[in-house]
Design an enzyme around this catalytic site. Structure first.
Site, short mmCIF file in Angstrom:
data_model
loop_
_atom_site.label_atom_id
_atom_site.label_comp_id
_atom_site.label_asym_id
_atom_site.label_seq_id
_atom_site.Cartn_x
_atom_site.Cartn_y
_atom_site.Cartn_z
N SER A 13 -3.63 34.08 70.69
CA SER A 13 -4.79 34.66 70.00
C SER A 13 -4.53 36.04 69.41
O SER A 13 -5.31 36.50 68.58
CB SER A 13 -5.99 34.75 70.96
OG SER A 13 -5.68 35.55 72.09
N SER A 14 -3.47 36.70 69.83
CA SER A 14 -3.20 38.03 69.29
C SER A 14 -1.73 38.38 69.46
O SER A 14 -0.99 37.74 70.21
CB SER A 14 -4.06 39.09 69.99
OG SER A 14 -3.69 39.23 71.35
N GLY A 15 -1.33 39.41 68.73
CA GLY A 15 0.02 39.93 68.85
C GLY A 15 -0.03 41.43 68.87
O GLY A 15 -1.03 42.05 68.49
N HIS A 237 11.07 33.43 75.00
CA HIS A 237 9.91 32.71 75.52
C HIS A 237 9.09 33.68 76.35
O HIS A 237 9.61 34.35 77.24
CB HIS A 237 10.32 31.51 76.37
CG HIS A 237 9.16 30.66 76.77
ND1 HIS A 237 8.99 30.16 78.03
CD2 HIS A 237 8.08 30.24 76.06
CE1 HIS A 237 7.87 29.46 78.10
NE2 HIS A 237 7.30 29.50 76.90
N ASP A 238 7.80 33.78 76.04
CA ASP A 238 6.99 34.83 76.66
C ASP A 238 6.99 34.77 78.18
O ASP A 238 7.01 35.81 78.85
CB ASP A 238 5.56 34.83 76.09
CG ASP A 238 4.91 33.46 76.07
OD1 ASP A 238 5.45 32.51 76.68
OD2 ASP A 238 3.84 33.32 75.42
N THR A 239 6.99 33.57 78.74
CA THR A 239 7.01 33.48 80.21
C THR A 239 8.34 33.97 80.77
O THR A 239 8.37 34.60 81.83
CB THR A 239 6.74 32.04 80.67
OG1 THR A 239 5.54 31.56 80.06
CG2 THR A 239 6.57 31.99 82.18
N GLN A 305 -11.36 31.26 78.01
CA GLN A 305 -11.41 31.83 76.66
C GLN A 305 -12.17 30.90 75.71
O GLN A 305 -12.95 31.35 74.86
CB GLN A 305 -9.98 32.04 76.14
CG GLN A 305 -9.20 33.10 76.90
CD GLN A 305 -7.70 33.01 76.67
OE1 GLN A 305 -7.20 32.04 76.07
NE2 GLN A 305 -6.95 33.98 77.18
N GLY A 404 -2.02 39.21 81.66
CA GLY A 404 -3.41 39.58 81.41
C GLY A 404 -4.36 39.15 82.50
O GLY A 404 -5.39 39.80 82.72
#
Length: 470
Positions: A13-15, A237-239, A305, A404
């Site tokens: 949803s955002s960067g 990869h974000d994780t 969300q 988050g």
């Protein structure tokens, strides 16, 4: 003068672009640029606005120059599995179709005709998810075979951004593993598997480890942003980036990367590709320094969300949490990983329908709805913890929540209740921190991953979660 490093972290949803630097042994962060991300309907599919996202990356770098804080290097991380195709001249072919698009429906059965699920898991160690790259490619072959025939290269989404920044086409290891096309033993593309599913080998270059340099900014970008810097592959990869930042120097704890998705697991040096592991749908995704992220995907805060968005912004997250607490006598629970929750037109409608089908009381108001979701999420965490301990044959005392979701005290206290573990939270900016650490480790700022994690523990407010009823 401090040496700055730029982490670009793009979520569903955002960067944002955040600068990091070490000051008197403490890791400092400064958010420089934040931007929206969203899915758009293009050509009948849900797609990422890939060109706009890159323009936001450039805008963030330009802002670094304006602040007089040009970074030593920059690296990009995003979600996994999604990719773009490039032609022989480096131009993009088609749209960047998102994993939540429905084009992969039934593709698992088509791939299973070419390779049995048991063999696919034994070769790759990756859990079956209907949106994995292997199934996306099967869908592309069915709908647009001409695109695959025209393509010269395949780049995962963060790899594509690194290409636009530097001109170098590299496939980074951690994101590549989410494709279900990397061999668990060789840690490179499974070339025989590619032949089996009839995907051209020419699309892939050997994978690169986190910390690999991709060159420097293209000349036209240097002029645009006002400085030059190196482009370094983080754990894209974000994780994988989030796990780097878990403040446990020896890595001997369960972690929960809590965000749009919840990823719960452990870090290990050897994979588990057994049938027992496959049966529980655990994955062996690539991690920093060729560690394995042995984890389970859980739907995560996406459900919360989605409900908030569907209610038209009438309530804040705190409001929804308070209403969930007030409805604590409501006992309906759902399987948060049910396919109905992946991309429904109405999350509220989907939850109610699943409750109805299970014969349980249906939530009538936002409080009951949120109570059901919160408890169901925490219950799924508890189940995953018990599966980890059964599969590994050992017990763990601690669970570290990063990302988050560390801000959601109610969910974290429920997590302590359902897991029975000592729960710690922080850092909140886990993905950004891990991205920065990979760049800083490459630059010699830290001598080892253990030392980098000690710096995280000393730099951020790591809290122990209270018992549920305290």
């Amino acid at each position: 003068m401090a040496s700055y490093y730029a982490a670009v972290d793009i979520g569903a949803s955002s960067g944002r672009l955040i600068l990091g630097w070490l000051e008197d042994g403490t890791l400092r962060l400064r958010e420089v640029h934040r931007f929206q991300n969203r899915l758009v309907k293009t050509g009948g599919h849900l797609c990422w606005e890939i060109d706009r996202l890159f323009s936001e990356i450039v805008a963030g770098l330009k802002r670094c120059g304006e602040l007089g804080m040009p970074p030593q290097s920059v690296g990009v991380d995003t979600w996994g599995v999604d990719y773009v195709l490039l032609d022989k001249d480096g131009g993009r072919i088609g749209d960047a179709v998102a994993y939540r698009d429905g084009r992969t429906a039934g593709m698992d059965a088509e791939v299973a005709k070419l390779i049995p699920p048991e063999e696919l898991y034994a070769r790759t160690g990756i859990q079956k998810q209907p949106f994995n790259t292997i199934y996306q490619l099967a869908a592309l072959k069915k709908e647009h075979p001409e695109q695959l025939e025209q393509a010269a290269r395949l780049l995962m989404v963060p790899d594509y951004f690194h290409y636009l920044l530097s001109g170098a086409m590299k496939n980074e290891y951690t994101n590549a593993t989410t494709s279900q096309l990397v061999n668990i033993a060789s840690r490179d593309w499974d070339w025989e598997l590619l032949d089996l599913i009839d995907v051209p080998r020419r699309l892939f270059e050997p994978v690169s480890a986190p910390g690999t340099p991709a060159g420097r900014l293209r000349p036209e970008l240097r002029a645009q942003v006002g400085f030059d810097c190196e482009v370094v592959l983080p754990a894209t990869h974000d994780t994988a980036s989030a796990v780097i930042s878990v403040p446990c120097p020896d890595g001997d704890a369960i972690y929960l990367s809590s965000g749009t998705w919840s990823l719960i697991g452990i870090e290990r040096t050897t994979p588990d590709c057994s049938e027992k592991s496959r049966g529980k749908n655990f994955t062996n995704e690539g991690g920093y320094d060729y560690r394995y992220r042995y984890l389970k995907n859980i739907m995560g805060l996406w459900m919360i969300q989605s409900v908030k968005r569907e209610l038209g912004g009438k309530y804040t997250f705190d409001d929804l949490c308070d209403m969930a607490i007030a409805a604590d006598r409501f006992t309906t629970r759902v399987d948060v990983n049910a396919p109905e929750f992946l991309a429904p037109d109405s999350m509220i409608g989907a939850v109610r329908e699943v409750c109805r089908k299970s014969g349980q009381p249906v939530p009538n108001d936002p409080g009951e709805l949120m109570n059901c979701i919160y408890h169901s999420l925490a219950k799924s965490y508890g189940e995953a913890v018990r599966e980890i301990e059964t599969l590994t044959g050992r017990a763990y005392e601690d669970l570290h929540i990063v990302g988050g979701g560390t801000k959601d005290d109610y969910l974290n206290r429920l997590t302590r209740q359902y897991t029975g573990k000592r729960v710690h939270t922080g850092p909140t900016e886990a993905t950004v921190v891990g991205n920065l650490l990979a760049q800083m480790l490459r630059d010699g700022v830290f001598p080892s991953l253990s030392e980098a994690r000690r710096a995280v523990a000393n730099s951020f407010d790591i809290k122990e979660v209270r018992n549920y009823n305290e």
